[in-house]
Motif scaffolding. Sequence first.
Motif, PDB file in Angstrom:
ATOM      1  N   ARG A  49     -27.645  45.506  -5.302  1.00  0.00           N
ATOM      2  CA  ARG A  49     -28.515  46.548  -4.737  1.00  0.00           C
ATOM      3  C   ARG A  49     -29.305  47.266  -5.815  1.00  0.00           C
ATOM      4  NH1 ARG A  49     -24.885  50.527  -1.513  1.00  0.00           N
ATOM      5  NH2 ARG A  49     -26.307  51.717  -2.773  1.00  0.00           N
ATOM      6  N   HIS A  50     -28.814  47.217  -7.046  1.00  0.00           N
ATOM      7  CA  HIS A  50     -29.462  47.930  -8.150  1.00  0.00           C
ATOM      8  C   HIS A  50     -29.891  46.919  -9.211  1.00  0.00           C
ATOM      9  CE1 HIS A  50     -28.128  51.739  -6.466  1.00  0.00           C
ATOM     10  NE2 HIS A  50     -26.955  51.164  -6.280  1.00  0.00           N
ATOM     11  N   GLY A  81     -30.613  50.914  -2.593  1.00  0.00           N
ATOM     12  CA  GLY A  81     -30.508  50.529  -3.999  1.00  0.00           C
ATOM     13  C   GLY A  81     -31.621  51.127  -4.837  1.00  0.00           C
ATOM     14  N   ILE A 118     -28.171  55.584 -11.796  1.00  0.00           N
ATOM     15  CA  ILE A 118     -27.631  54.939 -10.590  1.00  0.00           C
ATOM     16  C   ILE A 118     -26.430  55.733 -10.078  1.00  0.00           C
ATOM     17  CG2 ILE A 118     -26.436  52.877  -9.720  1.00  0.00           C
ATOM     18  CD1 ILE A 118     -28.279  51.258 -11.678  1.00  0.00           C
ATOM     19  N   ASP A 119     -25.543  56.128 -10.990  1.00  0.00           N
ATOM     20  CA  ASP A 119     -24.376  56.931 -10.602  1.00  0.00           C
ATOM     21  C   ASP A 119     -24.801  58.251  -9.968  1.00  0.00           C
ATOM     22  OD1 ASP A 119     -22.665  55.001 -11.570  1.00  0.00           O
ATOM     23  OD2 ASP A 119     -22.311  56.021 -13.479  1.00  0.00           O
ATOM     24  N   GLN A 121     -27.603  58.918  -8.458  1.00  0.00           N
ATOM     25  CA  GLN A 121     -28.198  58.646  -7.150  1.00  0.00           C
ATOM     26  C   GLN A 121     -27.116  58.403  -6.112  1.00  0.00           C
ATOM     27  OE1 GLN A 121     -30.478  54.997  -6.985  1.00  0.00           O
ATOM     28  NE2 GLN A 121     -30.571  55.063  -4.759  1.00  0.00           N
ATOM     29  N   GLN A 122     -26.092  57.608  -6.494  1.00  0.00           N
ATOM     30  CA  GLN A 122     -25.029  57.293  -5.534  1.00  0.00           C
ATOM     31  C   GLN A 122     -24.199  58.521  -5.185  1.00  0.00           C
ATOM     32  OE1 GLN A 122     -23.188  53.927  -7.525  1.00  0.00           O
ATOM     33  NE2 GLN A 122     -24.208  52.524  -6.124  1.00  0.00           N
ATOM     34  N   SER A 123     -23.977  59.418  -6.161  1.00  0.00           N
ATOM     35  CA  SER A 123     -23.147  60.585  -5.882  1.00  0.00           C
ATOM     36  C   SER A 123     -23.902  61.614  -5.039  1.00  0.00           C
ATOM     37  CB  SER A 123     -22.649  61.222  -7.178  1.00  0.00           C
ATOM     38  OG  SER A 123     -23.749  61.739  -7.922  1.00  0.00           O
ATOM     39  N   GLU A 125     -25.948  60.695  -2.555  1.00  0.00           N
ATOM     40  CA  GLU A 125     -26.138  60.137  -1.215  1.00  0.00           C
ATOM     41  C   GLU A 125     -25.011  60.590  -0.301  1.00  0.00           C
ATOM     42  OE1 GLU A 125     -26.236  55.924  -1.629  1.00  0.00           O
ATOM     43  OE2 GLU A 125     -28.252  55.907  -2.443  1.00  0.00           O
ATOM     44  N   GLU A 127     -22.126  60.239   2.252  1.00  0.00           N
ATOM     45  CA  GLU A 127     -21.233  59.111   2.570  1.00  0.00           C
ATOM     46  C   GLU A 127     -21.384  58.787   4.044  1.00  0.00           C
ATOM     47  OE1 GLU A 127     -18.191  58.025   0.650  1.00  0.00           O
ATOM     48  OE2 GLU A 127     -18.787  59.028  -1.190  1.00  0.00           O
TER      49      GLU A 127
END
Length: 128
Positions: A49-50, A81, A118-119, A121-123, A125, A127
Amino acid sequence: MTIAQNPLSVEVTLPREDVALVRVEGYLDVDTATEFQHHLANQLHHGRRHFVLDVSEVPFMDSSGMNIILRIYQETRRSGGSVHILSPTPPVQRVLDLTGVSITVPVSKSADDALALIDAQQSSEPEG
């Protein structure tokens, strides 16, 4: 007389299961863009995805290469992603700046910086 350009070399490593680090070396232009696109499509097919695109060894990129970067950016955004460009050479940075791609696609100095983005961005988002 035609001048032979360096063939494109693409090496993919996986720093994480969903992250493809794609090192590109050589001219990224109309003659080599299809090969580059195949590598990216293959990684998408395998669930990455990334994408971290290391273009530090790309002395020249035309609109063909830029369009592939934008296409993979659009594909990854659909799945939550991202695409990150690593250490572009001055001519590549110029193309990214002139076209506005560097505003849309983050440019990082190192793979660690890109992974940190990336980390982050994911944190951020939700859940679900």
